[in-house]
Structure formats: C-alpha cells, structure tokens
Design a protein around this motif. Structure first.
Motif, short mmCIF file in Angstrom:
data_model
loop_
_atom_site.label_atom_id
_atom_site.label_comp_id
_atom_site.label_asym_id
_atom_site.label_seq_id
_atom_site.Cartn_x
_atom_site.Cartn_y
_atom_site.Cartn_z
N GLN A 11 -20.99 -32.73 13.60
CA GLN A 11 -22.19 -32.43 12.82
C GLN A 11 -22.18 -30.97 12.36
O GLN A 11 -22.57 -30.66 11.23
N LYS A 12 -21.75 -30.07 13.24
CA LYS A 12 -21.62 -28.67 12.86
C LYS A 12 -20.64 -28.51 11.70
O LYS A 12 -20.88 -27.74 10.77
N ALA A 13 -19.54 -29.23 11.79
CA ALA A 13 -18.51 -29.13 10.75
C ALA A 13 -19.04 -29.59 9.41
O ALA A 13 -18.77 -28.97 8.37
N VAL A 14 -19.80 -30.67 9.41
CA VAL A 14 -20.38 -31.19 8.18
C VAL A 14 -21.37 -30.18 7.60
O VAL A 14 -21.38 -29.90 6.39
N GLU A 51 -11.93 -28.28 9.25
CA GLU A 51 -10.99 -27.88 10.29
C GLU A 51 -11.65 -27.79 11.66
O GLU A 51 -11.00 -27.98 12.70
N ILE A 52 -12.97 -27.52 11.70
CA ILE A 52 -13.70 -27.51 12.97
C ILE A 52 -13.69 -28.90 13.59
O ILE A 52 -13.42 -29.07 14.78
N ALA A 53 -13.96 -29.90 12.77
CA ALA A 53 -13.94 -31.28 13.25
C ALA A 53 -12.54 -31.70 13.68
O ALA A 53 -12.36 -32.39 14.70
N GLN A 54 -11.53 -31.27 12.93
CA GLN A 54 -10.15 -31.61 13.28
C GLN A 54 -9.75 -31.05 14.63
O GLN A 54 -9.16 -31.75 15.47
N ARG A 55 -10.08 -29.78 14.88
CA ARG A 55 -9.73 -29.16 16.15
C ARG A 55 -10.49 -29.80 17.31
O ARG A 55 -9.93 -30.02 18.38
#
Length: 318
Positions: free
Chosen positions: A206-209, A215-219
């Motif tokens: 949710q933060k990444a969106v 890249e936040i979601a990927q990590r």
C-alpha cells in the motif's frame, strides 16, 4: 525537515554523515592531494561528487556506466557524464574485457556493443538449460550462481545442501535485514510470524502504491518470499529463533559455492557463472516505468553476464 534535524545532530554520525558533512559544511577542510583516484564512480551520488570536489587536485575517475545499478539508493544514473562535465575530464576508454571469454563478450555485446574481447581470450562456452537441470550442473569453488532476487537463491541453496554441496548466500547484511524483520514482528511461533508478515507485506504494498514506488513492493515481496522459504523448513509451532538460526547459517560468508544477487556480485568473477531464473531480467525490465529504471535493468543483466570468465549458463523457467 528530517534532513535539517539530521544535520543538526552531530554528536552521533553514521557512514552517510561522514560523506555529507564534509560536502555541506564550509568549516570542514578537506585534505589536498596531488592525484585523487575515484573508483567505481558510476555509483557516485551527488553528495560524493561534492565532497570529492573539495579535495582539489588532479582527478582520475574510473568506472563503467553500464555497471550503474544502484539508482534505487540514490546514486546518479548518469554519474560518469556528470563527473566528466563537472571536472572537465578527458575520456579514455577501457573497452577491452580481459576477464571474459569471446563467446561471453558476444552475449554482453547484445546488451551494449562497445565492449570488446581480448585477442588472446579463449572462445568459452555459453548455453541455456531448463531450470529443472540446475542441480545436474557441476559445482566447485570456482562456480558463482547469480540471480535478480534473493528468494530463488535461498531455494537453491537448500537444494544444494540437500545434495551434500556446501554453499552460502552472499550478503551478511541481507541476512541481518531478514532477522531484523522477523524480530520486529515479536511473535512466539513460526505460524504467527508468517501471519504477521502477510499483514506487513500488505502494508508495504500500500505504501508503494501511494508513493508510486514499485521497487518498494518488489523488495518487500522478495524479503517475504525469502523468509517464507526458511519458515517452510520449520514447524508452525516452532519458535521464530529456529528461522533465525537457519538464516544465520546460510548467510555465513566464504563457505562453499557462492550464491549471490547481481547487486552483491558486482566485482566478483568465476570461471563458470550460472544465471538462476534468467527470465527475471526480462520480467523486471518490462515493469520499469522510467527510462533510468529501464537502463538500470539492462545494466543489471550486463553485470550478471560479465561475471563469467569461461562458461556462462542461463537457467530459465522457459
């Protein structure tokens, strides 16, 4: 505001402060040298360039723009071009690879055509095998396994250990990061840990969106998947310390075959290099939203290919 607070807290400084403070503080006097050599300058940040500029001397910068892969942590994607302009540098190409065999250079040339093979290099071997054949390949101390993400490396490491092949996953800081994540959940069982991590992963996505930062979601997904592999070796009722012990053992450095993400493998080389789940290079490239991200993904694949000295094996799902 956060940066202002950081800059006012001079009682305790970290590594980044040791670079930033000399760059921004007028009363910090940098030493002067006759010759200043900067290595791996494709990974310079603007703050590093500012700090170095205060040394005042004759500058020699060495780097490879095609190995710029740390844009996600603040390096300048076009660092070498900016340094050339800022310091009025004369460009002197180093285009010949003395490490890689001819066939491996030919693969690298498909990504960036300006690399050349040495006239005395061996022909070498390049081939592709199904991922299911990965454990039938030979392994010795001069074998390096690289992958775009951590989770496939952890999976493979357990497979090699089951076959009696000593190995480790490179990156003590990666292991420490997974352990820190586990301890933050403050759970008493492995089952509870994974439930807590599912909630954590949803929050990170949710933060990444919200920040439009894929890249936040990927990590976060890679960290979750990696812990999941370790947890799968334990019972749901086990204490999370059992997961931590497995992580500690697998990320112990220097023992057996080295398995590494491409980012951690930069600077390494081996006679034979296996690119694990090589389809991931295309997968991440297809998800790049900006031009600099697409370039970084090409660079990551380029770095992976050029770790091999005489044999390059691509292991893919398809």
């Amino acid at each position: 505001k956060v940066l202002e607070i950081n800059d006012s807290m001079v009682s305790f400084i970290d590594f980044n402060d040791q670079i930033r403070f000399p760059a921004i503080m007028d009363d910090v006097k940098m030493p002067h040298y006759e010759i200043i050599l900067g290595d791996e300058v494709q990974d310079f940040s603007s703050v590093q360039a500012q700090m170095v500029s205060k040394m005042q001397g004759r500058y020699v910068f060495v780097g490879d723009k095609h190995q710029s892969i740390y844009g996600f942590r603040g390096t300048m994607n076009n660092s070498m071009a900016l340094l050339k302009e800022q310091f009025n540098c004369v460009e002197m190409p180093l285009s010949i690879s003395y490490r890689c065999a001819v066939s491996i250079v030919n693969v690298a040339r498909e990504i960036y055509p300006d690399i050349e093979s040495w006239s005395e290099s061996p022909q070498g071997t390049v081939r592709t095998v199904p991922l299911s054949d990965i454990y039938t390949l030979p392994y010795d101390k001069d074998t390096l396994v690289v992958c775009r993400t951590n989770k496939p490396l952890v999976d493979m490491a357990f497979g090699l250990l089951n076959d009696g092949i000593a190995c480790h996953v490179k990156g003590r800081d990666i292991g420490d990061g997974l352990i820190k994540l586990i301890k933050q959940q403050d759970c008493s069982t492995v089952g509870g840990l994974m439930n807590s991590l599912e909630l954590w992963l949803d929050a990170e996505k949710q933060k990444a969106v919200a920040k439009d930062r894929d890249e936040i979601a990927q990590r976060a997904q890679d960290r979750y998947n990696s812990v999941q592999v370790f947890a799968g070796k334990c019972q749901p009722s086990d204490h999370p310390d059992t997961v931590i012990e497995l992580i500690d053992n697998l990320f112990e450095q220097g023992h057996g075959v080295c398995l590494s993400t491409v980012h951690k493998a930069k600077g390494l080389e081996a006679q034979r290099c296996y690119m694990l789940e090589s389809q991931l290079f295309e997968h991440f490239a297809s998800r790049a939203k900006q031009a600099w991200q697409a370039e970084q993904e090409r660079n990551i694949k380029y770095v992976a290919v050029t770790r091999a000295k005489t044999e390059l094996v691509s292991c893919a799902l398809w």
